[in-house]
Scaffold this motif. Structure first.
Motif, short mmCIF file in Angstrom:
data_model
loop_
_atom_site.label_atom_id
_atom_site.label_comp_id
_atom_site.label_asym_id
_atom_site.label_seq_id
_atom_site.Cartn_x
_atom_site.Cartn_y
_atom_site.Cartn_z
N ARG A 45 0.85 -1.19 0.00
CA ARG A 45 0.00 0.00 0.00
C ARG A 45 0.88 1.24 0.00
N ILE A 46 0.46 2.23 -0.76
CA ILE A 46 1.10 3.54 -0.76
C ILE A 46 0.06 4.53 -0.26
N GLY A 47 0.24 5.00 0.96
CA GLY A 47 -0.78 5.84 1.56
C GLY A 47 -2.07 5.06 1.75
N ASP A 48 -3.21 5.77 1.69
CA ASP A 48 -4.51 5.15 1.91
C ASP A 48 -5.21 4.75 0.63
N ASP A 49 -4.78 5.29 -0.49
CA ASP A 49 -5.59 5.17 -1.70
C ASP A 49 -4.95 4.40 -2.84
N LEU A 50 -3.69 3.95 -2.68
CA LEU A 50 -2.98 3.32 -3.78
C LEU A 50 -2.40 1.97 -3.36
N ALA A 51 -2.24 1.09 -4.35
CA ALA A 51 -1.59 -0.20 -4.13
C ALA A 51 -0.58 -0.42 -5.25
N ALA A 52 0.65 -0.78 -4.88
CA ALA A 52 1.69 -1.12 -5.85
C ALA A 52 1.79 -2.63 -5.93
N ARG A 53 1.90 -3.15 -7.16
CA ARG A 53 1.94 -4.59 -7.40
C ARG A 53 3.24 -4.95 -8.13
N PHE A 54 3.98 -5.87 -7.54
CA PHE A 54 5.28 -6.26 -8.07
C PHE A 54 5.24 -7.74 -8.47
N PRO A 55 5.38 -8.04 -9.76
CA PRO A 55 5.39 -9.45 -10.17
C PRO A 55 6.47 -10.23 -9.43
N LEU A 56 6.10 -11.41 -8.95
CA LEU A 56 7.02 -12.23 -8.18
C LEU A 56 7.92 -13.10 -9.06
N VAL A 57 7.51 -13.30 -10.30
CA VAL A 57 8.28 -14.15 -11.20
C VAL A 57 8.39 -13.46 -12.56
N GLY A 58 9.55 -13.52 -13.16
CA GLY A 58 9.75 -12.95 -14.49
C GLY A 58 11.20 -12.60 -14.71
N HIS A 59 11.61 -12.60 -15.98
CA HIS A 59 13.01 -12.32 -16.31
C HIS A 59 13.15 -11.26 -17.40
N ASP A 60 12.10 -11.04 -18.16
CA ASP A 60 12.17 -10.17 -19.33
C ASP A 60 11.39 -8.88 -19.06
N PRO A 61 12.08 -7.76 -18.83
CA PRO A 61 11.37 -6.51 -18.55
C PRO A 61 10.41 -6.09 -19.66
N ALA A 62 10.80 -6.28 -20.92
CA ALA A 62 9.92 -5.88 -22.03
C ALA A 62 8.64 -6.71 -22.02
N GLN A 63 8.78 -8.00 -21.78
CA GLN A 63 7.61 -8.88 -21.73
C GLN A 63 6.71 -8.51 -20.55
N THR A 64 7.33 -8.22 -19.42
CA THR A 64 6.54 -7.84 -18.25
C THR A 64 5.81 -6.52 -18.48
N ARG A 65 6.48 -5.55 -19.08
CA ARG A 65 5.83 -4.27 -19.37
C ARG A 65 4.65 -4.47 -20.31
N ALA A 66 4.82 -5.31 -21.33
CA ALA A 66 3.72 -5.55 -22.27
C ALA A 66 2.53 -6.16 -21.53
N TRP A 67 2.81 -7.07 -20.60
CA TRP A 67 1.73 -7.67 -19.83
C TRP A 67 1.05 -6.61 -18.95
N LEU A 68 1.83 -5.75 -18.31
CA LEU A 68 1.23 -4.74 -17.44
C LEU A 68 0.37 -3.75 -18.23
N VAL A 69 0.80 -3.41 -19.43
CA VAL A 69 -0.01 -2.52 -20.28
C VAL A 69 -1.31 -3.22 -20.66
N ALA A 70 -1.21 -4.49 -21.06
CA ALA A 70 -2.41 -5.24 -21.41
C ALA A 70 -3.32 -5.43 -20.19
N GLU A 71 -2.71 -5.65 -19.04
CA GLU A 71 -3.47 -5.81 -17.80
C GLU A 71 -4.24 -4.55 -17.47
#
Length: 316
Positions: A45-71
């Motif tokens: 949690r960041i303050g009262d109104d936000l949540a940060a989510r960090f993928p626990l598994v992954g090796h490819d930043p470009a692939q992860t970014r593409a997934w986060l955009v699609a998500e």
């Protein structure tokens, strides 16, 4: 405890450093790590109104970014279709401070998830769940079809995974019976056109308050799939009488209801053994789902009839 062999480390100090550098407008807000039953992301949690989510598994930043955009795109679409609040995408962060992948920020929703406040015996929750699934199914697929990732397509595609689960569960579950159940469930025909589904309606992804559904989390997978896929919620979340409410409100036929059982079975079988030590909450509710399916299989109630060769009913 670590849940995955290749799990990434992230802690509150790292998150504070990332926020201070990348989102200085939030640098004065407290950062709090959440102990959840989730298995895909570490949540802060960041303050009262936000949540940060960090993928626990992954090796490819470009692939992860593409997934986060699609998500994020899928989450916005889910918000338009859902009958209850869902988190809204806010930002995507970059690797840094020792964390190697992009990460995301979304709005925070209050409430207890379904592993904390169990809605299994709530008629009102069953009605709420039926309204949610109805609303999601009504959302336009815009000609899209199941993308082939995960559950929601062909049941026999999961035979290899189930074989792994059976081998790993020999000291935990009645594997001969479970093999027999899967042998019949996997043959259920595909009778429905793809519809929009949440695709992961499990206890950690529903928010409950006083026996009512008040929010839905983790909407990044919202998309077209076998409409029976969201029926996993019947087996993960509801007792038998409440499953009957859900089934009648959705108007599920025997084949669709059986395929919902099959998807729940495929998911729950993996939870029991994989998270036995590393995430006991996940393992326990996976076992509860398996137990519900076995009970319905052995002594089906009126609302658990299935199109199987065991004589309960037959497919026309």
């Amino acid at each position: 405890m670590t849940m995955h062999a290749d799990q990434l480390h992230v802690d509150a100090q790292m998150v504070r450093g990332l926020v201070e550098v990348q989102f200085p407008r939030w640098r004065e807000l407290p950062v709090t790590e959440l102990r959840t039953s989730g298995t895909v992301n570490a949540i802060f949690r960041i303050g009262d109104d936000l949540a940060a989510r960090f993928p626990l598994v992954g090796h490819d930043p470009a692939q992860t970014r593409a997934w986060l955009v699609a998500e994020a795109e899928a989450s916005r679409e889910l918000a338009d279709a859902a009958t209850v609040p869902t988190p809204e995408p806010v930002a995507i962060g970059e690797p840094g401070a020792g964390y190697p992948l992009p990460w995301s920020v979304q709005t925070w929703l209050p409430g207890h998830d379904g592993t904390v406040e169990d809605p299994a015996g709530s008629d009102a929750f069953a009605h709420d769940l039926a309204a949610l699934i109805t609303g999601l199914r009504a959302h336009d697929t815009r000609g899209r079809r199941f993308d082939g990732v995960g559950r929601g397509g062909h049941l026999p595609d999961h035979d290899e995974w189930l074989e792994t689960c059976f081998r790993q569960s020999e000291d935990l579950l009645d594997v001969p019976l479970l093999r027999a159940i899967w042998a019949e469930l996997r043959t259920l025909p595909e009778v429905d056109e793809d519809a929009m589904c949440h695709r992961d309606l499990i206890p950690p992804n529903v928010l409950v308050e006083d026996g009512r559904l008040v929010g839905v989390l983790d909407g990044g997978g919202f998309g077209p799939a076998d409409p029976a896929l969201d029926l996993v919620a019947a087996w993960h979340l509801l007792d038998e009488p409440q499953r009957g409410i859900l089934r009648h409100e959705l108007g599920c036929g025997d084949v669709q209801w059986g395929r919902g059982m099959a998807w729940a079975f495929q998911q729950a079988m993996g939870l029991v053994w994989y998270y036995l030590d590393s995430n006991p909450t996940m393992s326990r509710w996976g076992r509860r789902t398996v137990d519900r399916i076995v009970a319905a299989w052995i002594a089906p109630g009126e609302d658990d009839s299935l199109p199987t060769s065991r004589g309960r009913c037959t497919v026309a």
